[in-house]
Design an enzyme around this catalytic site. Structure first.
Site, short mmCIF file in Angstrom:
data_model
loop_
_atom_site.label_atom_id
_atom_site.label_comp_id
_atom_site.label_asym_id
_atom_site.label_seq_id
_atom_site.Cartn_x
_atom_site.Cartn_y
_atom_site.Cartn_z
CD GLU A 292 -3.06 0.63 2.32
OE1 GLU A 292 -3.85 -0.32 2.23
OE2 GLU A 292 -3.00 1.37 3.31
CD GLU B 16 -2.52 0.74 -4.58
OE1 GLU B 16 -2.50 0.06 -3.53
OE2 GLU B 16 -3.51 0.85 -5.32
CB CYS C 224 -6.93 -2.74 6.37
SG CYS C 224 -5.37 -2.12 5.83
CB SER D 169 -4.88 0.85 -1.30
OG SER D 169 -4.02 -0.25 -1.44
CE LYS E 190 -10.20 -8.11 8.66
NZ LYS E 190 -9.48 -7.74 7.42
CD GLU F 187 -11.09 -9.25 4.26
OE1 GLU F 187 -10.70 -9.67 5.37
OE2 GLU F 187 -10.64 -8.25 3.71
CD GLU G 104 -13.51 -10.70 -4.09
OE1 GLU G 104 -14.40 -11.50 -4.41
OE2 GLU G 104 -13.74 -9.60 -3.54
CB CYS H 147 -9.22 -3.54 14.71
SG CYS H 147 -8.97 -3.18 12.96
#
Lengths: 583, 169
Positions: free
Chosen positions: A284, A287, A310, A330, A369, A372, A377, A514
């Site tokens: 990141e 980037e 994230c 990102s 999560k 996720e 993908e 978090c």
């Protein structure tokens, strides 16, 4: 400052004008029981619909009892917080709430952590005199959250979180009377809605109406399968909160005990998501520098500001609500997914284990999560990079189940190579941490000079939206930070209107980041708990030998042996992703 | 429930109503009232447009629609039947009248007959307590209705009774 004088339980006090009886009582050390009310001081989060009537008190001269949570103090008030009339009223109200509540406390997911159960205990309820009809609403199971609204007491905390704090707008009270429930529009299931699975509804639900999807049984099955190698990664925020589940003070760091517990549970390798956080910074940060370089060279089409990626709830949020901005974040995967991808490629190849025989479990402060790691993908031929994501709370359950005396465990070290991390990886667990970690690395890569200081205190704190300008070797880098999706929305609207001058923005869905995730031990409305966890995270960072991601020797080794350099083709394939328009 | 596609003209009607109330979230109930008056009912797709225009969530709009019994997500029949359940009508046997309508039409409260001719609803007091129990069909008021008369009333409308007699709201 205007003040008023009043008497509570025969105690004369002077308090600020405009506050509630509940607040005035608290300032005098008098605890009035509440149920629907919840206030997270400093985060501008408050729920006081005055609906449950548990907090009623007697006010001299007033005909009916007053709800303390939403009645302002007045000069000369005489309040009795525990008269017989008050206690009778509270018990009656509670019995009525319990009259249609499922009595399966013994096997309820919330047992022992339930505000309603605690209240029934504290109010000495031994019999429910009202035998009401039981509601039988269907259970709604999504990839991350289970709604069992038969256990809903209509406190509306979840609704307040979903609408006012997160501005997601999935949950609302519907119907009236006995059939009233909190539900998505048209009573659709959560997985058909725009729910981000941030889990803040779960974090504030006082009962078992909203809980996470429990995957501990899958983890136990994998651990007991001799043909599988099971590796585990632990997110940074877990170590700053897990101790609370075992009676420790909030803010106690239990990193070493966490590692020891995971090893005793039978995980073959105990690794750290912080390693993957360092990897995230490499990708990141690179980037960011690439986009910045193009920008400084006069490229007008470059997508700035760059937004962090994230947080899976944040990703789902912009895919639903701001699909036109999907090229701005990102492309770096989250640390959880980077870890899974590297574990099932680099590490599996190194250890000569087939992908199918390697099981990756993650311990996360988060319920999103779970969703996720199930995204298509992040699978290779149907095999997910991360097999199971369990919450801090679920891990505590596993440790207890396995009869491990957590408090007496020795401190142990993570396994190598995927267990080494820098302080920059640790601070991913709090609001402001990801961008500070990125700055530490991007600054040195950009200016080719060592950082004059490592702590960027101007990026830290608990304000919902923060901004700071960092001197990037002569270039003023404007940074924005938002935590809570409502704050994120406000920042995004500034970008859309062209009002924003930011180059990089960090967004975390949960208030506090978090550390305040939907999978953390319940804070029961105490914001001090979040602040102590945040302090613990920074303490862990300051104790680390390595503080910058690009100095992590195992990250350097990973690039040398396997990935080449950041943003290489291989890195792109394994560590980056794309976003989708979900409108 | 099956998705319907709203006609452009319908969307315009909804947007105009919202605009008349300054697209203000606080005017949600007024907007819903006016839109239901114009369209007859408030299906999901209509609520979605309203939510967007008033910058609120569909869940909130749905919450209000399901809270008030006046709002309906089901199209009203050609002859909307309303049974008054106010105190006077209730004590004079409105419940028996209602169950006879349910039996004859084979629908529950809030539903419409499959041929779209009749819909059945309850309301609270139409201000004609002297005539209790009261039934309204469209805007026509029937007073002192006995369960035995219900079959005849329905038959009158079925047998080609002109819709002028009972203009649907």
């Amino acid at each position: 400052m205007d003040t008023v004088q009043l008497i509570i339980d025969n105690k004369p006090i002077v308090v600020k004008k405009g506050i509630t009886i509940l607040e005035a009582a608290a300032s005098a050390g008098i605890h009035i029981p509440t149920l629907c009310h919840m206030k997270l001081e400093d985060l501008n989060i408050e729920n006081k619909p005055g609906g449950c009537r548990i907090c009623v008190v007697e006010v001299k001269g007033r005909r009916n009892l007053a709800p303390a949570c939403c009645t302002e103090v007045a000069d000369g008030m005489e309040i009795n917080s525990h008269s017989i009339r008050v206690i009778n009223a509270r018990q009656t109200v509670l019995e009525l709430i319990l009259s249609d509540h499922p009595a399966d406390c013994l096997i309820c997911a919330k047992s022992g952590k339930c505000d309603l159960q605690d209240l029934a205990h504290n109010m000495g309820i031994r019999e429910i005199h009202y035998k009401g009809e039981q509601s039988t609403y269907r259970e709604d199971t999504s990839p991350a959250i289970i709604r069992d609204v038969d256990k809903c007491i209509m406190c509306r905390r979840c609704e307040m979180m979903c609408n006012e704090v997160q501005t997601v707008g999935v949950l609302s009270a519907i119907n009236r009377g006995f059939t009233a429930v909190v539900a998505p529009a048209f009573e659709m299931n959560l997985d058909h809605s725009v729910c981000t699975y941030c889990g803040q509804c779960v974090a504030v639900c006082p009962t078992g109406a909203l809980t996470e999807v429990d995957q501990t049984s899958h983890v136990i099955k994998a651990l007991s399968d001799p043909t599988k190698t099971v590796v585990v990664q632990t997110a940074p925020a877990v170590r700053a909160a897990l101790g609370e589940m075992f009676g420790m003070e909030p803010g106690t760091l239990v990193t070493g005990k966490l590692v020891a517990a995971l090893r005793r549970l039978g995980f073959d390798y105990v690794f750290d998501t912080d390693f993957a956080a360092d990897l995230t910074i490499m990708e990141e940060g690179t980037e960011l520098l690439n986009r910045l370089t193009r920008f400084l060279n006069g490229d007008k089409d470059v997508n700035l500001p760059i937004l962090t990626s994230c947080c899976p709830a944040w990703v789902k949020f912009f895919e639903h609500q701001f699909p036109q901005l999907k090229d701005i974040p990102s492309t770096a995967r989250s640390p959880q997914q980077m870890f899974g991808s590297i574990a099932k490629s680099y590490f599996a190849e190194k250890m000569k284990i087939s992908r199918e025989d390697l099981v990756v479990v993650s311990i996360m402060p988060c319920v999103a999560k779970k969703y996720e790691c199930g995204r298509d993908e992040f699978k290779v031929n149907g095999n997910p990079d991360v097999d199971y994501a369990i919450t801090t709370r679920e891990l505590a359950g596993l440790i207890t189940l396995a009869n491990i005396n957590f408090n007496r465990l020795p401190d142990e070290e993570f396994d190598l190579p995927l267990g080494e991390s820098s302080g920059a990886g640790v601070i991913f667990g709090t609001t402001g941490g990801v961008i500070e970690a990125a700055v530490r690395t991007a600054y040195e890569l950009h200016t080719k000079k060592p950082l004059p200081r490592i702590d960027f205190t101007e990026l830290r704190g608990m304000d919902g939206i923060r901004q700071a300008t960092i001197d990037f070797g002569g270039f003023p880098l404007n940074i924005g930070i938002a935590h809570g999706l409502g704050n994120a929305r406000r920042l995004l609207e500034k970008i859309e209107s062209g009002e924003s001058e930011f180059h990089a923005i960090e967004i975390m869905s949960c208030p506090g980041g978090c550390i305040g995730g939907g999978g953390q031990p319940y804070h029961h409305g105490d914001v001090e708990v979040l602040k102590k966890r945040q302090k613990a995270i920074y303490r862990e960072d300051s104790m680390k030998k390595i503080r910058k991601s690009h100095e992590n020797p195992y990250i350097i080794q990973l690039y040398e042996e396997y990935l080449g350099k950041p943003m290489s083709e291989k890195a792109h394939h394994l560590l980056h992703t794309a976003y989708f328009d979900r409108t | 429930m099956p998705k319907i596609k709203l006609a452009e003209s319908t969307v315009k009607i909804i947007k105009d109503v919202c605009a008349r109330f300054n697209n203000s979230e606080g005017e949600l109930i007024n907007v819903l009232h006016t839109v239901q008056h114009k369209l007859g009912y408030l299906p999901a797709e209509v609520q979605e447009v309203i939510a967007k225009e008033l910058n609120t969530s569909v869940a909130k709009v749905y919450g209000v629609v399901t809270f008030y019994s006046y709002f309906s997500m089901i199209p009203k029949g050609e002859f909307p039947i309303s049974i008054c359940m106010g105190t006077a009508c209730y004590v004079r046997g409105a419940e028996q009248v209602l169950s006879e309508f349910k039996r004859q039409l084979k629908v529950e409260v809030g539903e419409s007959t499959s041929d779209g001719k009749f819909s059945l609803n309850c309301l609270r007091c139409v201000g004609a307590c002297g005539l209790a129990p009261v039934v309204m069909i469209g805007e026509k008021v029937f007073g002192r209705v006995a369960p035995t008369q219900v079959k005849q009333i329905i038959a009158e409308y079925r047998e080609g009774c002109s819709s002028e007699k009972a203009k649907s709201a």
